[in-house]
Scaffold this motif. Structure first.
Motif, short mmCIF file in Angstrom:
data_model
loop_
_atom_site.label_atom_id
_atom_site.label_comp_id
_atom_site.label_asym_id
_atom_site.label_seq_id
_atom_site.Cartn_x
_atom_site.Cartn_y
_atom_site.Cartn_z
N ARG A 60 20.91 -10.53 9.09
CA ARG A 60 21.80 -11.23 10.03
C ARG A 60 23.22 -10.67 9.98
N GLU A 63 23.11 -7.37 11.83
CA GLU A 63 22.97 -7.63 13.27
C GLU A 63 24.30 -8.04 13.87
N GLU A 98 12.36 -14.10 12.20
CA GLU A 98 13.29 -14.25 13.33
C GLU A 98 14.50 -13.34 13.16
N ARG A 102 15.58 -10.13 15.59
CA ARG A 102 16.88 -10.10 16.26
C ARG A 102 17.65 -8.83 15.91
N ARG A 105 16.15 -5.82 17.79
CA ARG A 105 16.51 -5.82 19.21
C ARG A 105 17.95 -5.37 19.42
N THR A 106 18.85 -5.87 18.59
CA THR A 106 20.26 -5.50 18.72
C THR A 106 20.46 -4.01 18.46
#
Length: 269
Positions: A60, A63, A98, A102, A105-106
């Protein structure tokens, strides 16, 4: 024949994005039967749950860095998606999956050359795609070792992880005069890593020279002061200090004390 790795690693950006998801799914699969309270022997400050939470937070954080095109390190309180308080393994697995999705994708949307802050020699999204692949793959090994489970990783991922680890050691030598990696400026002594289970066209061998100005290396078959030999996954785990040299999975030829000297001082920074 010698080769020099490309700046974003051997696999390419799309493959790294794929592997962040794939390695995370393999990790979450291990959590299904794991004792989340067990201590991780290779990271003894963490339980298995804390190890998994570390991976999820790293995903995270990376990201957010790429998505916002950060020009400095983002504080943790600016990174969305805290680890779940629920102790159920399924909740933790969903949270990890999850975050990995994410991040992938980023990274795909940004492309490898998108500028953003990193702590290292490259300030771009390509650095984070590669780093998070190997962060996840190595911590998956930590989880497997904690559970007494088997561990394997695709040879191209393992080989690129060795390349990246060597680059990290040299980076630390270049920026931190206080780090123990400085002691690896050792007058030209040499180490050889030799994977015994790869095809000739995909040979995974490294010659590492401890020069006075810093560590240099190349993919090559060459004689050295000490050699670490074995299946590529086993070589990776020993070189990453995840498995002991006397595990029976690798052999050390030549000056074992030099290899031990390296392993004690090679640093993540």
């Amino acid at each position: 024949m010698t080769t020099s790795p490309p700046p974003h690693g051997q696999l390419g950006h799309d493959r790294f994005c794929d592997e962040i998801v794939a390695q995370t799914r393999l990790l979450t699969g291990q959590l299904a039967e794991a004792d989340l309270t067990a201590t991780v022997p290779t990271c003894p400050e963490w339980s298995v749950r804390e190890l998994a939470q570390h991976v999820g937070r790293a995903h995270r954080w990376a990201e957010a860095m790429v998505r916002t095109r950060a020009t400095a390190a983002l504080p943790e309180d600016q990174v969305p998606g805290r680890a779940p308080a629920d102790d159920a393994p399924a909740t933790l697995r969903d949270w990890l999956d999850e975050g990995a999705g994410r991040l992938a994708r980023t990274l795909r949307e940004a492309g490898p050359d998108a500028a953003c802050w990193s702590w290292a020699w490259q300030q771009d999204a390509g650095f984070w795609a590669r780093r998070m692949t190997h962060e996840t793959a190595i911590h998956r090994a930590d989880a497997a070792l904690a559970a007494g489970a088997g561990y394997d990783v695709a040879p191209e991922i393992a080989a690129d992880a060795v390349d990246e680890w060597l680059r990290i050691v040299r980076f630390v030598q270049d920026i931190d005069a206080r780090d123990s990696a400085q002691e690896l400026k050792a007058g030209g002594r040499t180490l050889h890593l030799h994977a015994t289970d790869t095809a000739p066209e995909a040979a995974a061998e490294w010659l590492i020279e401890l020069r006075d100005e810093g560590v240099v290396w190349r993919r090559d078959h060459a004689r050295a002061d000490v050699a670490l030999r074995g299946p590529l996954t086993a070589v990776l785990l020993a070189f990453y200090r995840r498995a002991p040299l006397d595990s029976g999975d690798v052999e050390v030829l030549g000056d074992r004390s030099l290899l031990e000297f390296w392993l004690e001082r090679a640093s993540f920074g």
